[in-house]
Design a protein around this motif. Structure first.
Motif, short mmCIF file in Angstrom:
data_model
loop_
_atom_site.label_atom_id
_atom_site.label_comp_id
_atom_site.label_asym_id
_atom_site.label_seq_id
_atom_site.Cartn_x
_atom_site.Cartn_y
_atom_site.Cartn_z
N TYR A 46 0.80 -1.22 0.00
CA TYR A 46 0.00 0.00 0.00
C TYR A 46 0.84 1.27 0.00
O TYR A 46 0.29 2.37 0.09
N ASP B 296 -9.35 -4.62 3.13
CA ASP B 296 -10.49 -3.89 2.58
C ASP B 296 -10.70 -2.58 3.34
O ASP B 296 -10.94 -1.53 2.73
N CYS C 212 -8.00 -0.15 2.42
CA CYS C 212 -8.28 0.40 1.10
C CYS C 212 -9.29 1.54 1.21
O CYS C 212 -9.13 2.59 0.58
N ASP C 213 -10.32 1.36 2.03
CA ASP C 213 -11.31 2.41 2.25
C ASP C 213 -10.67 3.65 2.88
O ASP C 213 -10.97 4.78 2.49
N GLU D 47 -7.54 4.64 2.71
CA GLU D 47 -6.69 5.31 1.72
C GLU D 47 -7.54 6.03 0.67
O GLU D 47 -7.19 7.13 0.23
N CYS D 48 -8.65 5.44 0.31
CA CYS D 48 -9.56 6.05 -0.65
C CYS D 48 -10.12 7.36 -0.09
O CYS D 48 -10.14 8.38 -0.77
N LYS E 101 -7.65 10.19 -0.10
CA LYS E 101 -7.44 10.76 -1.43
C LYS E 101 -8.70 11.37 -2.01
O LYS E 101 -8.64 12.06 -3.03
N LYS E 102 -9.85 11.09 -1.38
CA LYS E 102 -11.15 11.55 -1.83
C LYS E 102 -11.45 11.12 -3.25
O LYS E 102 -12.07 11.83 -4.04
N VAL E 103 -10.98 9.92 -3.60
CA VAL E 103 -11.20 9.37 -4.93
C VAL E 103 -11.64 7.93 -4.76
O VAL E 103 -10.82 7.01 -4.86
N CYS E 104 -12.90 7.71 -4.48
CA CYS E 104 -13.40 6.35 -4.26
C CYS E 104 -14.09 5.86 -5.54
O CYS E 104 -14.72 6.62 -6.25
N SER E 105 -13.94 4.57 -5.77
CA SER E 105 -14.61 4.01 -6.96
C SER E 105 -15.84 3.24 -6.55
O SER E 105 -16.07 2.90 -5.45
#
Length: 61
Positions: free
Chosen positions: A12, A47, A50-51, A53-54, A57-61
């Motif tokens: 990561y 998981d 990952c959330d 870190e997302c 960055k304010k960039v979630c998919s």
């Protein structure tokens, strides 16, 4: 399969102290420990990481 904190940090691109901090702050509250006391990251932990870190960055998919 459980991963060590070093492997997770490398995957990561985080420092080991950062992962420890997340755990201390309650962001990763369910990390299991081996009988020797080493952290063992499981898929649910990854998981959650990952959330986190997302959201950083304010960039979630």
């Amino acid at each position: 399969m459980a991963l060590s904190i070093g492997v997770v940090a490398q995957q990561y691109d985080l420092s080991i102290p950062t992962l420890r901090y997340y755990e201390e702050q309650g962001l990763l509250p369910f990390i299991k420990r081996s009988p020797a006391g080493r952290r063992e990251f499981r898929q649910a932990d990854l998981d959650c990481l990952c959330d986190i870190e997302c959201l950083k960055k304010k960039v979630c998919s």
